[in-house]
Design a protein around this motif. Sequence first.
Motif, short mmCIF file in Angstrom:
data_model
loop_
_atom_site.label_atom_id
_atom_site.label_comp_id
_atom_site.label_asym_id
_atom_site.label_seq_id
_atom_site.Cartn_x
_atom_site.Cartn_y
_atom_site.Cartn_z
N MET A 100 1.23 -1.49 0.37
CA MET A 100 -0.09 -0.13 0.17
C MET A 100 1.53 1.18 0.20
O MET A 100 1.34 1.49 0.30
N GLU A 140 -8.41 -5.83 -4.95
CA GLU A 140 -7.24 -4.73 -4.78
C GLU A 140 -7.91 -3.64 -4.19
O GLU A 140 -7.84 -2.94 -3.16
N ARG A 187 -6.72 -2.68 0.61
CA ARG A 187 -6.55 -1.11 0.53
C ARG A 187 -7.65 -0.20 1.18
O ARG A 187 -7.17 -0.03 2.06
#
Length: 332
Positions: free
Chosen positions: A1, A133, A137
């Motif tokens: 990240m 994804e 995150r």
Amino acid sequence: MVTIRDVAKLANISVATVSRVLNAHPSISDKTRQAVLAAVEELGYYPNANAQALATQSSDTIGVVVTDVTDSFFAILVKAVDQVASAHQRNILIGIGYHNPEKEKQAIDLLLKKRCNALVVHSKALSDEILNEYLQRHPGMVIINRTIPGFEQRCIALDNEKGTYLATNTLINHGHKYIGYIGSNHQINDEIERKSGYLKALSDHDLPIMPHAIANSSPDYQGGEETMIKLLSYNSNLTAVVCYNDSMAAGALSILNENNIKVPQQFSLIGFDDMPLANYLVPKLTTIRYPIDLMATYAAELALSLVNKALASPENVTFNPTLVKRFSVKAI
């Protein structure tokens, strides 16, 4: 990240200066601001909304991504999320995807840039991998009307196949053997699952799949008209149709009326979603209830609980399609 430190390193300035740029501090020079914004763009960095909420003791916006706000289905979804937001003294921001992967991604990215740390996302065009994804995150993101493997607890979906199976089975139990299906031309799971439920019900009752008994078009009133014309053109013995949604059913009903085919005396029709429209057609439409209001309420409450540990998570619920009996189905 990607973190703020990565941005600072790429721009070759301090973390504190990056923070001031992102918060529009007036003391920052244009040169420094451009360097930071270029680094943010290159790295795809979003300010950590959770950290900001802790710093400001406030997180006042829920992001909502829908496909099309002109569709009553999504209007109900947005209204339900807004009611939850209002109950928690929050506002909503809306992004629109239009069944387009790039537009869906832009909508999500914009809401994240606006620092929405709680999001309710209706996405049909983006791949599982891309949504995976995002979910990794952004812990406050919840997906509605779809299930992403590995994130089942943050996904709220309905069994579409069960819904059209129930609709088709209802028609079969009323004596119908020649049943058509009107479907969407959007290549999404909803259409695949709903057609599958129709086909499974026919198979379970050993009824044949008639040639040209399935027609697809845009999932709206005009699409319903177009597909009903096709089905009537190809099938003289058709007595009933299962529709992808209520809008298509309304269009189909219009064509039946224009051809002096009386519903339900001569022809039976079942929709899907149970939108307000269904109760105002003549005859009132038998349909499958899609509890999008309840699902959206649950999704919004879940998203808020994920970003605010002071809020209790809503009790885990399984949502099921149900038959709403009105007057567009009759036994033969």
